[in-house]
Scaffold this motif. Structure first.
Motif, short mmCIF file in Angstrom:
data_model
loop_
_atom_site.label_atom_id
_atom_site.label_comp_id
_atom_site.label_asym_id
_atom_site.label_seq_id
_atom_site.Cartn_x
_atom_site.Cartn_y
_atom_site.Cartn_z
N GLY B 31 0.80 -1.21 0.00
CA GLY B 31 0.00 0.00 0.00
C GLY B 31 0.83 1.26 0.00
N LEU B 99 -0.35 17.25 15.90
CA LEU B 99 -0.04 16.20 14.93
C LEU B 99 0.40 14.92 15.63
CD1 LEU B 99 0.02 15.37 12.09
CD2 LEU B 99 2.20 16.52 11.77
N THR B 103 -1.43 11.31 15.29
CA THR B 103 -0.77 10.07 14.92
C THR B 103 -1.01 8.99 15.97
OG1 THR B 103 0.97 11.33 13.83
CG2 THR B 103 1.40 9.02 14.25
N SER B 104 -0.83 9.35 17.23
CA SER B 104 -1.08 8.39 18.30
C SER B 104 -2.53 7.93 18.26
CB SER B 104 -0.83 9.02 19.67
OG SER B 104 0.49 9.39 19.80
N LEU B 106 -4.45 7.41 15.99
CA LEU B 106 -4.81 6.40 15.00
C LEU B 106 -4.74 5.01 15.60
CD1 LEU B 106 -3.00 7.85 11.87
CD2 LEU B 106 -5.41 7.93 12.43
N THR B 124 2.87 14.22 5.34
CA THR B 124 2.59 13.30 6.43
C THR B 124 1.12 12.91 6.45
OG1 THR B 124 4.28 14.47 7.68
CG2 THR B 124 2.90 12.96 8.90
N ASP B 127 0.26 10.54 3.59
CA ASP B 127 0.73 9.18 3.81
C ASP B 127 0.02 8.49 4.95
OD1 ASP B 127 4.10 10.11 2.95
OD2 ASP B 127 2.61 9.00 1.77
N SER B 128 -0.62 9.27 5.82
CA SER B 128 -1.26 8.65 6.96
C SER B 128 -2.54 7.92 6.54
CB SER B 128 -1.63 9.71 7.99
OG SER B 128 -2.71 10.50 7.52
N ASN B 429 7.86 14.12 7.11
CA ASN B 429 8.63 14.43 8.31
C ASN B 429 9.31 15.80 8.19
OD1 ASN B 429 9.18 13.65 10.84
ND2 ASN B 429 10.55 11.98 10.32
N PHE B 473 7.62 3.49 4.31
CA PHE B 473 6.44 3.18 3.51
C PHE B 473 6.78 2.23 2.39
CE2 PHE B 473 3.60 5.96 5.56
CZ PHE B 473 4.33 7.05 5.95
#
Lengths: 296, 475, 385
Positions: B31, B99, B103-104, B106, B124, B127-128, B429, B473
């Motif tokens: 992916g 941010l 992220t956490s 998720l 970012t 890509d998330s 990043n 990734f």
């Protein structure tokens, strides 16, 4: 190792010297003692003082060391701004859960290692001790992932009491400590109990446990102290819902850039209960902290 | 004891490792290759229609004080104007924290419906796979996205897809003290427009104030001045046609920029200030500096402070603002926009955000961008009204005529060409890469590192960051 | 006195065979039941995450969906540990740090080699073989990674954080020990009112990491803090963002916090110094200082050693102070290992593989220190249990 601190009568103090030199030495000693005390006590002292001052006095020069008109409202502000009531509740519940868990598991395991025979006992004992070689800081990231998605059960424990307490419900150190303590129970007591028809459970709770009470108390104090002071784990595993006192304090410090007196008041609130507890349980504290350090 | 211990540990480790290995999900990442979903997800407006009302919408932001009040006012008026959606605001400490928490979230499930994230978060967020591209709803509702000024649109559009809804756009500008200019024999209405002019102005200002320039240790100097030189910051069309894999600032332009700053520092014309806070502007207010660079979004705070009497020796009439000076007279590019934007959070597979909440987020985002509301929010804060309609609103026009310095940032992003350089860089990043720039700048200033070396080292480390990011990734 | 784990304990000894067997079964069952809760906790929240960490260190994961991963072999280890850059980085912190790092590495390596060799087998031949292989690996690694003749690159985060942590450890552990001993000796007397002083000396145990850090944060504040005021540097740059002084400032806060504990431990140790020895020394004409060095200190050495090792291990695990006071800055000058791990794993774009490698490195270091303790403590110090 009996985990009892020696009484004054058996402590070896350096022999007293006679003569005039003694006055000088004593004065010197007191001077040094006082100086060191002042330095050590200063941060805590200034915290209490500043918690009662308005910000202008804190920033004012020369600095104020005695609050003439104590501003008690700082404490109310600290309580509200930091939601300290909730934070203290969270910390207390979490700490009690951890202490209860550690006491129970250590008691049972310690007894098993001391009095029970079962296959693989030695191996299991090693497994217990080996946990002391894996610091929590090494595994906290993985633990965090595990908590968010418990394998098999698939539940998310993020931001719950369970997440705060579970990793610490058992401790190799506690089991080791209790085992040592149980081993000092005189064998005639065991024999007498057996003759009286006492099963293990009854022996444990009626006879053995009261005998190891000092060690248990030491474990309780030590356990509570560590749990209360925890910072890293609560930081990464809680959100808004279960902020502990330590986190609330840190957040308050970040938010209150200018009103440091409120932050200091919060610091006092966060420390006072612990200080009171430790003064009351001083002996147990010393035992708990020195367990393993000193022979005898 | 030792042997047994080690043997048991070894056995146990082997056992546990095999268990963990079995439980670990070894999805060879396929992916990660394609960066943008080939088809945009649907805009879930229908879900909002059929959901039980009111739908609760949590919005994360990091606006301080004045801007927070403005946002709260808009949230309150939105809640009052309809009963389908209830918006609640949650303030975070800063962009970075928002941010990180996102992220956490998720994995942990602690997610908002709408999040204000920094400009640098674009790659970012792409890509998330955790956000709903605004493009989906723009297409579904025929939203007049072309009303948004070009550079803003272009910054947030990657490979033809608009990812967030723009909202609080700002731009770095040059602040200066008109009174000190006059005292130094400079024309306050003709502030420097090139590096060379800036240096000579600073030299003249030395007579009035020991270190005329207050330089905040910000990372964007290299980024923005390269864009002014019409040069890209990273490869692959500034990261817009494909994910960026290398930085492109290790060239003459980049070295020129760093050298210029170093020159100013060595000549004693420049004093550094920390990145957090606004100590550099405070220094200006306390007459310790005559010139500084900072985001236009700080104007509002500065004006409030001045009018509130925080700086007794600095009158409002002294405040001057002007576009960033160009490296050379023939620099033919322009600055790219900064600030933040609104991301509609869709969550992860394990923690999805319900579709009606996403639709609610879109609805609130469009509300915030209505001309009157945009104008109100941008208004006195220093953020740029991002649509022409908002720019034409009476509030805006009035602010601009009373305080001309509010218009500087708007002019800066609406004049000049549109190119890959002025669209701005997109890289993964980015926040981490910016720390490298700051570190190299500090080395240059406080440890005497050569500008060329600093730029080269910055490039090496930045490339490593990009490599790591892309590797995670599988690309 | 340690009862051997195998000795027939419990209440089953000395009764008829059949009853004995069933008693033994039920005793075993009870034994397992008693250790089960702890084992479950250990398995789930210590060993399983540990295995997971080891596994993670070999995989590159999608920062947003860690289940998507690619196998990376030892790539991440090479990249994060950067052996070539490590030597340079650690050495750049100055000779003492470099020497200490070298020693530490050697000790760790020896410790692990010993444990492994002894664990594998009792055969001397095989053990020697294991030693040779181990030494060969170490030598080969040194040759490959010593960085001789390799273009210098910028340091990786781990190399930096190792250096920072070593600096921190060097600053806090010896100082804490010396001060603890000093305070304990000072208070080791029957003078009037000594109880109050003892309480004051122990008082810092009430201060947790967060509390200490918050207090010192304000004390060090450049505008309203008292420390800059007394040092006469008010208004100049904040100490906590000063590249040279940030780490020492954090160290001072840490030392202060540990004073209470250090004092308590050392006092307890002093109490076990037998008074006849001191009496004899005094009779032999030894002055108090001589008595201290020749009698007290050697008798105190087990305690000192224990405190040193524990202090060392805890110093390597420092986190809270950094998070509250400096957040790893300025410019990564206070970026200790645990802080590096945390900011790599809990951030915008987490790099789980790198965080895992750093965690494993921390584990190896802790293991080495513990192995050192096992080795030295069992040899030198006599416990009669």
């Amino acid at each position: 190792m009996t985990a009892e601190t020696a009484t004054d009568a058996t402590i070896a103090y350096p022999p007293r010297r006679r003569g005039g030199g003694r006055v000088v030495r004593t004065t010197l000693r007191y001077a040094l003692l006082t100086f060191c005390s002042a330095v050590i006590l200063f941060p805590l002292y200034i915290t209490v003082v500043n918690s009662l001052l308005p910000v202008s006095k804190i920033a004012g020069r020369p600095p104020t060391f005695v609050p003439v008109e104590p501003q008690w409202s700082n404490y109310a502000d600290a309580w509200n701004q930091g939601s300290l009531g909730r934070a203290i509740t969270v910390s207390v519940v979490m700490s009690m859960l951890i202490v209860a868990g550690q006491v129970l598991t250590s008691l049972l395991a310690g007894y098993a290692f001391a009095f029970l025979a079962f296959p693989l006992k030695r191996t299991i004992f090693v497994i217990f001790l080996a946990t002391m070689m894996i610091p929590f800081e090494v595994i906290f990231v993985s633990n965090r992932q595990v908590m968010s998605d418990i394998p098999v059960l698939g539940i998310n424990l993020y931001d719950t009491y369970a997440a705060l307490a579970l990793p610490f419900l058992a401790t190799g150190f506690g089991a080791f400590l209790l085992r040592q303590a149980f081993l000092t129970v005189p064998s005639d007591l065991r024999d007498a109990a057996r003759l009286d028809g006492f099963g293990h459970l009854r022996f444990l709770f009626r006879i053995a446990l009261p005998l190891v009470r000092p060690t248990l108390a030491a474990l309780v104090v030590f356990s509570f102290l560590s749990a209360w002071a925890q910072y890293l784990w609560p930081l990464v595993i809680t959100g808004e819902g279960h902020e502990t006192v330590q986190l609330a304090l840190a957040n308050l410090k970040n938010r209150n850039i200018s009103t440091v007196n409120v932050t200091f008041a919060a610091t006092v609130i966060a420390t006072l209960p612990l200080a009171a507890l430790l003064i009351v349980f001083q002996k147990q504290l010393v035992r708990g902290l020195t367990a393993g350090a000193v022979k005898g | 004891m030792n042997a047994r211990l080690a043997r048991t540990v070894a056995l146990g480790a082997a056992l546990a490792l095999s268990i963990a290995a079995c439980s670990g999900n070894s999805d060879e990442s396929s992916g990660g290759g394609g960066r943008v979903p080939s088809e945009l997800p649907e805009c879930p407006l229908a879900a909002l229609e059929s959901a039980t009302k009111p739908v609760a919408l949590k919005m994360w932001h990091s606006f301080p004080e004045e801007n927070l009040k403005a946002l709260q006012a808009l949230a309150d008026s939105f809640n009052a104007s309809q009963s389908d959606i209830v918006v609640s605001l949650e303030q975070q400490a800063k962009y970075d924290d928002t941010l990180t928490k996102l992220t956490s979230g998720l994995s942990t499930g602690d997610l908002p419906g709408l999040a204000v994230l920094e400009d640098t978060a674009t790659q970012t967020m792409i890509d998330s796979r955790a956000v709903l591209p605004a493009q989906s709803c723009v297409d579904a509702t025929d939203y007049p996205i072309d009303d948004v000024i070009a550079r803003v649109r272009e910054y947030y559009t990657v490979d033809g897809v608009l990812w967030p809804m723009p909202f609080n756009t700002s731009n770095p500008i040059m602040y200066f003290n008109k009174d000190m200019f006059t005292k130094a024999g400079l024309d306050p209405e003709k502030p420097p427009t090139t590096f060379a002019e800036l240096k000579s102005a600073a030299e003249k200002l030395k007579a009035v104030v020991p270190t005329p320039i207050a330089l905040k240790l910000d990372p964007w100097y290299l980024e923005q001045w390269l864009a002014v030189d019409n040069e890209p910051y990273v490869n692959n069309d500034n990261g817009r046609s494909k994910p960026a894999t290398e930085v492109e600032f290790n060239n003459d332009s980049g070295i020129e920029i760093f050298s210029f700053l170093d020159e100013l520092h060595d000549a004693g014309l420049l004093q550094t200030y920390p990145r957090d806070g606004f100590d550099n502007l405070l220094a200006m207010g306390q007459l310790q500096a005559a010139i500084s660079f900072d985001t236009s979004a700080a104007i509002g705070t500065a004006v409030t402070a001045i009018e509130g009497g925080l700086f007794p020796d600095f009158q409002l009439s002294y405040l001057g603002a002007t576009p960033l000076p160009k490296p050379d007279a023939d620099s033919d590019g322009g600055t790219f926009i900064a600030g933040g934007a609104l991301y509609i959070v869709s969550g992860s597979n394990s923690n999805p955000v319900p579709p009606e909440v996403q639709a609610a987020a879109w609805t609130f985002a469009t509300y915030l961008n209505e001309p009157v509301n945009q104008a109100q929010f941008a208004g006195r804060s220093g953020y740029i009204p991002i649509t022409e309609a908002a720019a034409n609103e009476p509030i805006t026009q009035q602010t601009w005529s009373t305080y001309p310095f509010y218009k500087v940032a708007y002019d800066q992003v609406t004049t000049g060409p549109e190119s890959t350089a002025t669209a701005g860089p997109v890289m993964g990043n980015f926040a981490e890469q910016r720390k490298v720039i700051i570190a190299q700048m500090q080395s240059m200033f406080s440890q005497g590192k050569e500008p060329a070396t600093a730029v080269a080292d910055a490039a090496t480390e930045s490339n490593q960051i990009l490599r790591d990011y892309n590797a995670s990734f599988g690309r | 006195m340690t009862a051997p784990l195998d000795a027939p304990v419990g209440l089953a000894a000395g009764s008829p065979p059949r009853r004995r067997r069933s008693r033994r079964v039920s005793e075993a069952a009870l034994g397992y039941a008693f250790v089960l809760p702890a084992l479950v906790i250990f398995g789930s929240f210590v060993y399983f995450p540990f295995a997971k960490t080891i596994r993670q260190s070999f995989y590159r994961s999608n920062p947003f969906d860690p289940s998507q991963e690619t196998f990376a072999g030892t790539d991440i280890y090479e990249q994060v540990l950067d052996p070539a850059g490590m030597g340079r980085a650690v050495a750049s912190f100055g000779l003492p740090v470099g020497v200490v790092a070298g020693l530490l590495l050697t000790v760790v390596a020896i410790g692990i080699l010993r444990l492994t060799a002894r664990a594998i087998t009792r055969s001397t031949w095989l053990r020697t073989g294991a030693w040779c292989i181990g030494v060969a690996i170490v030598v080969a690694s040194v040759c490959k990674y010593s960085g001789i003749g390799v273009e210098p690159t910028t340091t990786t985060r781990f190399a930096n954080s190792l250096g920072v942590t070593l600096q921190f450890v060097l600053m806090t552990v010896p100082t804490g020990l010396v001060l603890g001993i000093g305070l304990a000796v000072l208070a080791h007397t029957q003078c009037k009112g000594i109880g109050i002083y003892r309480t004051i000396f122990s008082s810092t145990v009430v201060s947790s990491v967060a509390v200490t850090s918050v207090i010192f944060f304000t004390l060090l504040n450049p505008i309203i803090g008292l420390i800059p005021y007394w040092l006469g540097i008010e208004g100049e740059g904040p100490i906590l963002t000063n590249p040279t002084w940030a780490l020492p400032a954090v160290a001072i806060a840490s030392i202060w916090q540990s004073l209470g504990l250090s004092f308590i431990v050392m006092s307890a140790g002093l109490q076990s110094v037998p008074d006849d020895l001191l009496e004899a020394a005094s009779v032999d004409g030894a002055g108090s200082i001589r008595r201290f060095w020749s009698v007290t200190l050697p008798m105190l050495s087990p305690t000192v050693f224990f405190a040193a090792v524990v202090g060392l291990i805890f110093a390597f695990q420092t986190f809270g102070q950094i998070d509250i006071l400096t957040q790893g800055g300025p410019n990564y000058r206070t970026d200790v290992i645990v802080y590096a791990i945390k900011s790599t794993a809990v951030t915008q774009s987490p790099n789980y593989g790198a965080a895992a490698v750093m965690a494993i490195a921390l584990f190896v270091i802790t293991l080495g220190v513990t192995a050192m303790q096992l080795k030295f403590v069992e040899r030198r110090v006599s416990y009669d249990r």
